[in-house]
Enzyme design. Structure first.
Site, PDB file in Angstrom:
ATOM      1  N   GLU A   1       0.837  -1.194   0.000  1.00 48.69           N
ATOM      2  CA  GLU A   1       0.000   0.000   0.000  1.00 48.69           C
ATOM      3  C   GLU A   1       0.879   1.254   0.000  1.00 48.69           C
ATOM      4  O   GLU A   1       1.867   1.316   0.725  1.00 48.69           O
ATOM      5  CB  GLU A   1      -0.841  -0.041   1.292  1.00 48.69           C
ATOM      6  CG  GLU A   1      -1.837   1.077   1.446  1.00 48.69           C
ATOM      7  CD  GLU A   1      -2.675   0.924   2.736  1.00 48.69           C
ATOM      8  OE1 GLU A   1      -2.374   0.029   3.555  1.00 48.69           O
ATOM      9  OE2 GLU A   1      -3.620   1.689   2.911  1.00 48.69           O
TER      10      GLU A   1
ATOM     11  N   LYS B   1      -9.057   2.561  -2.449  1.00 46.61           N
ATOM     12  CA  LYS B   1      -9.433   1.884  -1.197  1.00 46.61           C
ATOM     13  C   LYS B   1     -10.832   2.309  -0.754  1.00 46.61           C
ATOM     14  O   LYS B   1     -11.149   3.500  -0.724  1.00 46.61           O
ATOM     15  CB  LYS B   1      -8.399   2.255  -0.131  1.00 46.61           C
ATOM     16  CG  LYS B   1      -8.497   1.502   1.179  1.00 46.61           C
ATOM     17  CD  LYS B   1      -7.311   1.930   2.062  1.00 46.61           C
ATOM     18  CE  LYS B   1      -7.214   1.138   3.347  1.00 46.61           C
ATOM     19  NZ  LYS B   1      -5.994   1.520   4.122  1.00 46.61           N
TER      20      LYS B   1
ATOM     21  N   CYS C   1      -5.621  -3.327   2.269  1.00 42.89           N
ATOM     22  CA  CYS C   1      -5.496  -3.361   3.734  1.00 42.89           C
ATOM     23  C   CYS C   1      -6.834  -3.376   4.492  1.00 42.89           C
ATOM     24  O   CYS C   1      -7.432  -4.422   4.637  1.00 42.89           O
ATOM     25  CB  CYS C   1      -4.616  -2.195   4.181  1.00 42.89           C
ATOM     26  SG  CYS C   1      -3.787  -2.492   5.772  1.00 42.89           S
TER      27      CYS C   1
END
Lengths: 581, 581
Positions: A44, A116, A152
């Site tokens: 990330e 994300k 994540c």
């Protein structure tokens, strides 16, 4: 059955170093492609580093990320890596605002970008502040395999993009991460990766950042789970690593392009699925290599030591320093800091300073000198008696004012050595001291970094014994003098002082602090747990009073959920007391 | 036409002081009821104080808020105030998590609770981290009038609860606030209050917190807008005040109980409207009193001075201190801090210390003494030459190391006086210094509070002249020596030093800093604005390098949007540079 060789590049990035991070992606992709990888995944926010906090808001930084990303796609093509699908995290920005993005690079181009969706906004995370959430799910077909990407927190929340990918059907999920280390976090992380693979109905490749950034340490521990949730590959902790594995995949069977809205009080909008075909045909069948032997998880002390060494090393090096200096008092805290510093930076980069006052014992001086000899680091002595004496006489200081002047004179002395010789100053206080305010601001709290800021006193002792044992097992000299471990702790700011003049016994104190700070328990909860009411009252009063001092403390490596740092925000002016004053 | 007398209690709460804040609500409600008020409204988070940050997460604090709220309802009834509708902000907590709540107290009971819907998560605000958003809109009928309640950010976002109340129909909206001061914020706030009243189709009564909490100052400036958006009442800034006004209201006409979902990429759920009838009949018709004369908004300097005095006074008093000490250098920064401190705390609470070194000029000493005479505050002199000399000789210090030791010896000296006599130490640095890193950590940055931390150097001079002029207009002695205003600024840490040896001219520097920090402009933007490229490069380099020093600076009153404080979060370790190094 289509096959793919996937490489997870568990690398150590640096916040803001877009050029350096890009060049790292090129180097590791070349290595992976030379090893035959078809997919190479980086953590990330690789190009920007993580966490970048309010740097997200700076448009020129977002533009630099975009330019670097496009250049990187072209450079990878020029490097002969254009046939590999490279997944790389970076700062994005569009009309909705900044994005935490994962872009897919192929054939010299950015072929897809995922933003994300689940933005964590608790503990150390400020992502809801810093990013706009994404609602599009790209799926790219590479060598006959549909690959989805998530980031994540997307796997830490139920009902997110992994469930959506599972519903529309996907053959492999790549999850890129910057998941900070906490003690025993793998107890949560490993079952989670397994569960999400099952939810997606496909193997899940989890690549994590490694290395430290300010207070956070990332332990790596990258994983691959197969479609049944079995962990089939695992990278080591606290080391850069290229984890390469051959996967046999099931393909096809997708029926819908949009997932229905999630249930719940806030209805989530449908994710828009965007499909891109890069390469419809499977690679020619090849004999898969045996999977790499999974890395063994470390023991608790080994893991904590690794985190602290990594935190210290990266803070010093990423800030451009080469050496550190701090007080060698002969006590356990500075001894453990010294052993950490030598493990992190080497003995030639560590400059211990003994600064005896009139109250310093003989054993303090000899234990400090013994420590330096064992470590082979630099060591010098500067007595502070004359400096202290002028203040005490000129200002007629007594009591606490006199005690504090000793600590502050030492702080000025270390900063002068830092200014004169370029060393970075370390503060050697532990978490227990910080919690109860047993330190002097502008005194022993002086420093750019506090290596054991999040380590309770009882764990400091445990780590010291563990480190000495580890040395003995390797046939090396134990770095920490036995006397520093076994003697009665004292600040030595007045005659015959010991820590327990002011504090409860450390073994009880640390348990109460753990309940109050980590467990967020109140006074009643702790008394119900069986602790003495008077003791609980005393400890809670100290912690509540010490908030201002904690603000003035330098950053330090975080190893618990509620470290005293940026993840714990409290007002300074505050009359709330668990115990009525 | 139903009538109501409404009282807005613009009060100064303290974070965590639940008992004190509750007792304040009782006192002010009694005053309002004695004056005939039917509705009394208090600011956002009155019982808990604002902002409470991660204190939201502590369950025992939430329980204390709940208990205090229920007790308050009973106490108000016992006080003979049960017939008034009292709107009070507090920390709530339910299954969804912590809430930013406004409860309505009537007849000894909590009759309704609204949970803030729009949770700001930018600048100084962390509310999305700390609270769960509310989706229920209570509307209570009091004396024939339907009253709706919203909280602060709810009026700053489009498409929120005010629009919803407008659609279902409401006769009056009470908006409770903790809206922090920024220079010229009323240019935005006043038109916003007007616009939301129009959107609701009803008068909007806006009550704001007053006083300071850590870095934030709340200026009050409570307002009432009629249904056409005209401001019909206005409270003063920076003072507690009970704003009482008689309103004639239009009632009735509601048709739906649920508002349709908002359009947009994230669909908002419908608000659930909950109606409660407390008192269906209008009060007997009465002759309305003339509206109070609206308070005049302050001039820019007057407003900033008021904010700085309030910030300093409340920080000192709310933290339980009674007096302050800091260096009187003879320069403009410490002179302005001294004038602020005397305005905030009185001359007997201010202890100026002259700490001449061998490089201090004669005029520095005489200007400092003149300042103390003008202010009538305490003043003493402690030469630092002997202390500095020992360090310089013993450690063989030169250059910057020698300069910094002077500043640090002064820091230790002030802290020793603080420990010995109980004064709180102030740091006197300004925003310009802080931005470019022109200060010594553990030296002039020592202190518990920095009054002019957010005031650029050019504004420091402007405020000094304004304060002296104001004194002359009142026939008082101007507090600041003319020489401190007009002389060339110098840190006096080496012979013949001036600030401009290290820094560009302040009038240019402050404009570039404003563009870079407040305006978030990049290098190219600033060069396009016409600034010299070399100058921009030099300034931006300094600002980017100084992040670590800014972390070590004490809190200080915020007067701009991007003050260097908790609202500006950046990594410490960070290689991003607007200018390539």
């Amino acid at each position: 059955m289509p096959q793919l060789r996937i490489a997870l590049a568990q690398v150590n990035t640096c916040v803001g170093d877009v050029a350096g991070n890009s060049s790292m992606v090129r180097d590791w992709t070349r290595r992976a492609v030379q090893d035959g990888a078809h997919v190479v995944a980086f953590p990330e926010m690789t190009l920007s580093g993580y966490p970048i906090e309010d740097l997200t808001l700076r448009k020129s930084f977002a533009a630099a990320n975009r330019d670097a990303l496009e250049q990187l796609a072209r450079d990878l093509q020029a490097d002969g890596c254009g046939d590999a699908l490279v997944v790389v995290g970076h700062l994005g920005r569009d009309d909705e605002g900044p994005r935490n993005s994962a872009s897919l690079l192929y054939s010299g181009e950015v072929v897809a970008t995922y933003n994300k969706h689940h933005l964590p906004n608790y503990g150390v995370f400020d992502e809801a502040r810093n990013f706009a959430p994404g609602f599009e799910l790209p799926i790219v077909k590479l060598h006959g395999v549909d690959v989805g990407v998530v980031i994540c927190e997307d796997i830490w929340q139920n009902g997110g993009p992994v469930a959506a990918l599972g519903k529309v059907g996907v053959d492999m999920v790549v999850c890129i991460n910057a998941s900070p280390y906490e003690r025993s976090k793998d107890d949560q992380r490993v079952p989670l990766v397994s569960a999400r693979a099952v939810e997606a109905g496909a193997p899940l490749a989890y690549v994590n950042l490694v290395g430290a950034q300010d207070e956070l340490v990332f332990d790596g521990d990258s994983l691959i789970a197969d479609a049944e949730g079995r962990i089939i590959a695992r990278a080591p902790q606290f080391a850069e690593h290229l984890l390469v594995a051959d996967l046999e995949l099931t393909s096809g069977g997708h029926t819908s392009t949009t997932v229905p809205a999630e249930p719940g009080p806030i209805r989530m909008p449908a994710f828009d699925v965007k499909r891109t075909v890069l390469q419809p045909e499977p690679v020619p069948s090849f004999e898969p290599r045996p999977l790499p032997v999974p890395a063994e998880p470390l023991s608790d002390e080994d893991e904590v030591w690794g985190a602290l060494v990594t935190g210290l090393r990266d803070y010093v090096h990423k800030n451009g320093a080469r050496s550190v200096t701090f007080g060698f008092s002969g006590g356990i805290d500075s001894a453990v800091c010294a052993a950490l510093a030598v493990d992190a930076l080497g003995p030639d980069s560590v400059h211990g300073v003994s600064m005896p006052s009139v109250y310093s014992s003989e054993h303090s001086r000899s234990d400090a000198a013994d420590l330096a000899r064992r470590l082979g680091c630099h060591y010098e002595t500067h007595a502070v008696a004359d400096m202290v004496d002028i203040y005490v006489r000129q200002l007629e200081l007594t009591g606490l004012a006199e005690e504090n002047v000793q600590a502050r004179v030492r702080g000025v002395l270390l900063m002068a050595l830092s200014n004169q010789h370029g060393h970075l100053v370390l503060a050697t206080g532990n978490k227990t001291e910080l919690a109860v305010g047993y330190s002097t601001i502008y005194g022993d709290a002086v420093g750019a970094f506090a290596p054991i800021k999040d380590v309770p006193k009882t764990l400091v002792w445990k780590l010291a014994r563990w480190r000495n044992d580890a040395a003995e097992k390797r046939g090396e000299v134990p770095p920490i003098p036995e006397n520093s471990i076994s003697k009665v702790p004292s600040a030595e700011l007045r005659p015959d002082q010991t820590d327990q003049d002011s504090l409860p016994e450390y073994d009880v104190l640390d348990v109460v602090l753990d309940g109050y700070v980590e467990g967020d328990k109140g006074y009643q909860d702790l008394v119900s747990d069986g602790f003495d009411a008077e003791l609980v009252e005393r400890v809670l009063r100290m912690v509540d009073r010490a908030e201002f001092k904690r603000r003035q403390y330098p950053p330090g490596t975080k190893i618990t959920f509620k470290a005293f740092g940026r993840d714990r925000r409290l007002p300074i002016t505050n009359r709330w007391r668990e115990i009525a004053p």
